[in-house]
Design an enzyme around this catalytic site. Structure first.
Site, mmCIF file in Angstrom:
data_model
loop_
_atom_site.group_PDB
_atom_site.id
_atom_site.type_symbol
_atom_site.label_atom_id
_atom_site.label_comp_id
_atom_site.label_asym_id
_atom_site.label_seq_id
_atom_site.Cartn_x
_atom_site.Cartn_y
_atom_site.Cartn_z
ATOM 1 N N SER A 1 0.821 -1.203 0.000
ATOM 2 C CA SER A 1 0.000 0.000 0.000
ATOM 3 C C SER A 1 0.861 1.262 0.000
ATOM 4 C CB SER A 1 -0.954 -0.038 1.195
ATOM 5 O OG SER A 1 -1.969 0.921 1.075
ATOM 6 N N HIS B 1 -7.646 -5.655 0.179
ATOM 7 C CA HIS B 1 -6.413 -4.892 0.327
ATOM 8 C C HIS B 1 -5.476 -5.553 1.329
ATOM 9 C CE1 HIS B 1 -3.920 -1.390 -0.124
ATOM 10 N NE2 HIS B 1 -4.000 -1.060 1.148
ATOM 11 N N ASP C 1 -9.765 -5.328 -4.166
ATOM 12 C CA ASP C 1 -9.180 -4.327 -3.285
ATOM 13 C C ASP C 1 -10.074 -3.099 -3.277
ATOM 14 O OD1 ASP C 1 -7.583 -2.282 -2.113
ATOM 15 O OD2 ASP C 1 -5.755 -3.331 -2.706
#
Length: 277
Positions: free
Chosen positions: A97, A255, A226
């Site tokens: 991320s 995610h 996600d």
């Protein structure tokens, strides 16, 4: 098994943990978590002959809640300081991320002389926010809402965010309460100012030119469901900018797939590290 801190040029203390022996793998965590989010991967790789190192980004976890440099250049420079202090070489850099953005900015800003490979998991590059040049991005209002949540009642905001982060809001999802609780705990360890300012860093930074500079083997891993960093506007685009990049997409994965699909992610990581992917 050790943990310690380094001090950067602006006096910020960066906490890190350093487990195992062997080829070095570093881990950069997502927002607004800390190095503990990587424990499932680090413990696995340490048992499989690797030295694994993860740090808490400035303003997060056990690192200093710095008032300045809460941006991608600052994060990348902190990572470079850690590499220098520990004299790390032939490193495989792994980022999730926001941490994926940190890795890409490090590679674009500091080069690959210390780096052998890179792995980007659910990563934010090339750029998240919607604009004329990125019409598929998320609208600025989405990030303004995140900032508002952090500023107003961050504790409840993080509890709510954990649901889509791990896909617990999907029918049939099997996400333990423990996974949701640890997200809240780690998030609350970040400084409010730091978490607030990091939103701009992960959403508005354009990593396009950094991606083009990457000249080491790179693997993109991304969940197809996600809800935080939509795959079509991140990995699907970013991988095209890195020569020879490998891609693994996980149907139905959220995610936070490093937790919800830990065993599969670990196996794919080990295969890439071992050159058998």
């Amino acid at each position: 098994m050790t943990s310690s801190t380094i001090t950067t040029k602006d006096g910020t203390q960066i906490y890190y943990k350093d487990w195992g022996d062997g080829p070095v793998v570093t881990f950069s965590h997502g927002w607004p978590l800390n190095a503990d989010a990587w424990d499932g991967q680090m413990h696995f790789l340490a048992r499989n002959g690797f030295r694994v190192i993860a740090h808490d980004r400035r303003g997060h976890g056990r690192s200093t809640q710095s008032s300045s440099n809460n941006d991608m250049n600052g994060y990348a420079d902190d990572l470079a300081a850690l590499f220098e202090a520990l004299d790390l070489k032939k490193v495989t850099m792994v980022g999730h991320s926001t941490g994926g953005g940190e890795v890409v900015r490090y590679l674009g800003r500091h080069g690959t002389k210390r780096v052998a490979k890179a792995v980007l998991i659910g990563a934010v590059p090339p750029v998240m926010v919607k604009s004329a040049s990125n019409p598929e991005g998320l609208p600025m209002q989405a990030f303004d809402d995140i900032r508002a949540g952090v500023a107003a009642d961050r504790s409840q905001f993080y509890r709510d965010l954990a649901m889509p982060f791990y896909g617990a809001n999907r029918a049939g999802a099997k996400v333990s309460q423990g996974i949701l609780d640890q997200f809240w705990l780690w998030s609350m360890q970040s400084g409010q100012k730091n978490a607030y300012e990091c939103v701009k860093a992960f959403s508005e930074t354009d990593f396009t030119e950094d991606l083009k500079r990457i000249d080491v083997p790179t693997l993109f891993m991304h969940g197809e469901d996600d809800q935080i960093v939509p795959v079509h506007d991140s990995a699907k685009k970013a991988a095209k900018l890195v020569k020879g990049a490998k891609e693994i997409y996980y149907p139905g994965a959220p995610h936070g797939l490093t937790a919800t699909m830990q065993d599969r992610v670990n196996a794919d990581l080990l295969a890439f590290l071992s050159g058998t992917a």
